[in-house]
Design a protein around this motif. Sequence first.
Motif, PDB file in Angstrom:
ATOM      1  N   GLU A  50       0.817  -1.214   0.000  1.00 55.26           N
ATOM      2  CA  GLU A  50       0.000   0.000   0.000  1.00 55.26           C
ATOM      3  C   GLU A  50       0.853   1.268   0.000  1.00 55.26           C
ATOM      4  O   GLU A  50       0.507   2.259  -0.646  1.00 55.26           O
ATOM      5  CB  GLU A  50      -0.945  -0.018   1.204  1.00 55.26           C
ATOM      6  N   ALA A  51       1.997   1.236   0.685  1.00 52.55           N
ATOM      7  CA  ALA A  51       2.865   2.411   0.760  1.00 52.55           C
ATOM      8  C   ALA A  51       3.427   2.804  -0.600  1.00 52.55           C
ATOM      9  O   ALA A  51       3.782   3.962  -0.819  1.00 52.55           O
ATOM     10  CB  ALA A  51       4.003   2.158   1.749  1.00 52.55           C
ATOM     11  N   SER A  52       3.506   1.858  -1.542  1.00 54.49           N
ATOM     12  CA  SER A  52       4.066   2.173  -2.863  1.00 54.49           C
ATOM     13  C   SER A  52       2.989   2.582  -3.873  1.00 54.49           C
ATOM     14  O   SER A  52       3.305   2.950  -5.000  1.00 54.49           O
ATOM     15  CB  SER A  52       4.853   0.983  -3.417  1.00 54.49           C
ATOM     16  N   LEU A  53       1.719   2.542  -3.468  1.00 51.38           N
ATOM     17  CA  LEU A  53       0.596   2.825  -4.359  1.00 51.38           C
ATOM     18  C   LEU A  53       0.116   4.261  -4.174  1.00 51.38           C
ATOM     19  O   LEU A  53      -0.146   4.691  -3.054  1.00 51.38           O
ATOM     20  CB  LEU A  53      -0.546   1.849  -4.055  1.00 51.38           C
ATOM     21  N   SER A  54       0.028   4.997  -5.273  1.00 47.74           N
ATOM     22  CA  SER A  54      -0.534   6.346  -5.210  1.00 47.74           C
ATOM     23  C   SER A  54      -1.526   6.510  -6.351  1.00 47.74           C
ATOM     24  O   SER A  54      -1.438   5.817  -7.367  1.00 47.74           O
ATOM     25  CB  SER A  54       0.570   7.407  -5.302  1.00 47.74           C
ATOM     26  N   GLU A  61     -14.907   5.533  -2.053  1.00 51.35           N
ATOM     27  CA  GLU A  61     -14.596   4.303  -1.340  1.00 51.35           C
ATOM     28  C   GLU A  61     -15.864   3.703  -0.767  1.00 51.35           C
ATOM     29  O   GLU A  61     -16.792   4.425  -0.393  1.00 51.35           O
ATOM     30  CB  GLU A  61     -13.603   4.566  -0.210  1.00 51.35           C
ATOM     31  N   ARG A  62     -15.884   2.406  -0.700  1.00 46.85           N
ATOM     32  CA  ARG A  62     -17.011   1.689  -0.098  1.00 46.85           C
ATOM     33  C   ARG A  62     -16.440   0.622   0.804  1.00 46.85           C
ATOM     34  O   ARG A  62     -15.692  -0.249   0.356  1.00 46.85           O
ATOM     35  CB  ARG A  62     -17.873   1.045  -1.170  1.00 46.85           C
ATOM     36  N   ALA A  63     -16.784   0.714   2.089  1.00 51.43           N
ATOM     37  CA  ALA A  63     -16.341  -0.273   3.069  1.00 51.43           C
ATOM     38  C   ALA A  63     -17.342  -1.416   3.108  1.00 51.43           C
ATOM     39  O   ALA A  63     -18.554  -1.192   3.169  1.00 51.43           O
ATOM     40  CB  ALA A  63     -16.210   0.366   4.444  1.00 51.43           C
ATOM     41  N   MET A  64     -16.829  -2.629   3.046  1.00 47.50           N
ATOM     42  CA  MET A  64     -17.693  -3.811   3.038  1.00 47.50           C
ATOM     43  C   MET A  64     -17.216  -4.778   4.127  1.00 47.50           C
ATOM     44  O   MET A  64     -16.078  -5.242   4.070  1.00 47.50           O
ATOM     45  CB  MET A  64     -17.648  -4.481   1.671  1.00 47.50           C
ATOM     46  N   SER A  68     -15.182 -12.824   7.799  1.00 49.93           N
ATOM     47  CA  SER A  68     -14.137 -13.091   8.796  1.00 49.93           C
ATOM     48  C   SER A  68     -14.135 -12.067   9.920  1.00 49.93           C
ATOM     49  O   SER A  68     -13.436 -12.239  10.910  1.00 49.93           O
ATOM     50  CB  SER A  68     -12.772 -13.074   8.109  1.00 49.93           C
ATOM     51  N   GLY A  69     -14.873 -10.973   9.754  1.00 52.80           N
ATOM     52  CA  GLY A  69     -14.905  -9.928  10.768  1.00 52.80           C
ATOM     53  C   GLY A  69     -14.142  -8.685  10.355  1.00 52.80           C
ATOM     54  O   GLY A  69     -14.290  -7.639  10.960  1.00 52.80           O
ATOM     55  N   GLY A  70     -13.312  -8.760   9.341  1.00 48.94           N
ATOM     56  CA  GLY A  70     -12.566  -7.602   8.862  1.00 48.94           C
ATOM     57  C   GLY A  70     -13.426  -6.736   7.958  1.00 48.94           C
ATOM     58  O   GLY A  70     -14.588  -7.044   7.682  1.00 48.94           O
ATOM     59  N   VAL A  71     -12.837  -5.644   7.510  1.00 46.35           N
ATOM     60  CA  VAL A  71     -13.517  -4.725   6.600  1.00 46.35           C
ATOM     61  C   VAL A  71     -12.636  -4.544   5.371  1.00 46.35           C
ATOM     62  O   VAL A  71     -11.444  -4.253   5.485  1.00 46.35           O
ATOM     63  CB  VAL A  71     -13.776  -3.356   7.268  1.00 46.35           C
ATOM     64  N   SER A  72     -13.226  -4.720   4.205  1.00 44.21           N
ATOM     65  CA  SER A  72     -12.546  -4.506   2.936  1.00 44.21           C
ATOM     66  C   SER A  72     -13.045  -3.177   2.377  1.00 44.21           C
ATOM     67  O   SER A  72     -14.249  -2.986   2.210  1.00 44.21           O
ATOM     68  CB  SER A  72     -12.852  -5.656   1.977  1.00 44.21           C
ATOM     69  N   VAL A  87      -8.294  -2.439   0.042  1.00 40.88           N
ATOM     70  CA  VAL A  87      -7.453  -2.763   1.191  1.00 40.88           C
ATOM     71  C   VAL A  87      -8.339  -3.506   2.182  1.00 40.88           C
ATOM     72  O   VAL A  87      -9.563  -3.368   2.165  1.00 40.88           O
ATOM     73  CB  VAL A  87      -6.818  -1.508   1.829  1.00 40.88           C
ATOM     74  N   ASN A  88      -7.726  -4.297   3.038  1.00 35.25           N
ATOM     75  CA  ASN A  88      -8.469  -5.114   3.992  1.00 35.25           C
ATOM     76  C   ASN A  88      -7.878  -4.891   5.375  1.00 35.25           C
ATOM     77  O   ASN A  88      -6.659  -4.972   5.547  1.00 35.25           O
ATOM     78  CB  ASN A  88      -8.363  -6.594   3.584  1.00 35.25           C
ATOM     79  N   SER A  89      -8.732  -4.629   6.353  1.00 34.86           N
ATOM     80  CA  SER A  89      -8.260  -4.355   7.712  1.00 34.86           C
ATOM     81  C   SER A  89      -7.498  -5.534   8.314  1.00 34.86           C
ATOM     82  O   SER A  89      -6.703  -5.357   9.227  1.00 34.86           O
ATOM     83  CB  SER A  89      -9.443  -3.983   8.617  1.00 34.86           C
ATOM     84  N   GLU A  90      -7.719  -6.731   7.792  1.00 36.45           N
ATOM     85  CA  GLU A  90      -7.019  -7.906   8.308  1.00 36.45           C
ATOM     86  C   GLU A  90      -5.637  -8.098   7.681  1.00 36.45           C
ATOM     87  O   GLU A  90      -4.880  -8.960   8.115  1.00 36.45           O
ATOM     88  CB  GLU A  90      -7.864  -9.162   8.077  1.00 36.45           C
ATOM     89  N   ARG A  91      -5.330  -7.303   6.665  1.00 35.33           N
ATOM     90  CA  ARG A  91      -4.025  -7.394   5.991  1.00 35.33           C
ATOM     91  C   ARG A  91      -3.446  -5.992   5.829  1.00 35.33           C
ATOM     92  O   ARG A  91      -3.323  -5.477   4.719  1.00 35.33           O
ATOM     93  CB  ARG A  91      -4.172  -8.076   4.635  1.00 35.33           C
ATOM     94  N   PRO A  92      -3.072  -5.370   6.969  1.00 37.29           N
ATOM     95  CA  PRO A  92      -2.572  -3.993   6.900  1.00 37.29           C
ATOM     96  C   PRO A  92      -1.309  -3.880   6.041  1.00 37.29           C
ATOM     97  O   PRO A  92      -0.468  -4.772   6.025  1.00 37.29           O
ATOM     98  CB  PRO A  92      -2.283  -3.633   8.359  1.00 37.29           C
ATOM     99  N   GLY A  93      -1.236  -2.781   5.309  1.00 39.83           N
ATOM    100  CA  GLY A  93      -0.069  -2.507   4.478  1.00 39.83           C
ATOM    101  C   GLY A  93      -0.137  -3.094   3.081  1.00 39.83           C
ATOM    102  O   GLY A  93       0.728  -2.847   2.253  1.00 39.83           O
TER     103      GLY A  93
END
Length: 156
Positions: A50-54, A61-64, A68-72, A87-93
């Motif tokens: 994610e840090a290399s993406l601009s 954005e739409r949070a879904m 599993s309990g995370g948010v995409s 991006v997914n809250s369960e896979r930061p970065g």
Amino acid sequence: MTREITGGCRCGQLRYRFVQEGPLLNYCCHCLDCQKSTGSAFADQLIVMEASLSSEGRRVERAMPRPSGGVSTHSFCPDCFGRIYNVNSERPGMAIVRGGTLDDPAELDPFAHIWVRRKRDWVAIPEGVPAFDATPDPASFMELAMTRRGAGSRLG
């Protein structure tokens, strides 16, 4: 070899870029969510730090919530509604970029297929490409991806 990869939405209003070293880490997901969101048999996706993406341009954005309990959180162009990445809250970065949004997707060569228990019967997975019935263990999946990067696959 480090290089800049570029892409964008269908109408061109939303553009992105990221820096990648080695081969693109793309995989195909055959889950029903990906089938519905692409309107196709599977989603061709890239693992990007994610840090290399601009990006440049307007995006929505739409949070879904995920089972599993995370948010995409998905990023779309507000004009053509093209989904660019999530991006997914369960896979930061980590960001998952849609392969078809690359300016030049010709070199995409999936290192794995996931959710193949939902795969359409007519989709053929090449011999030797790992396939997982559902979502693989994230650590093992990333190890597989990094092995591909380290091996300097034919894309390198």
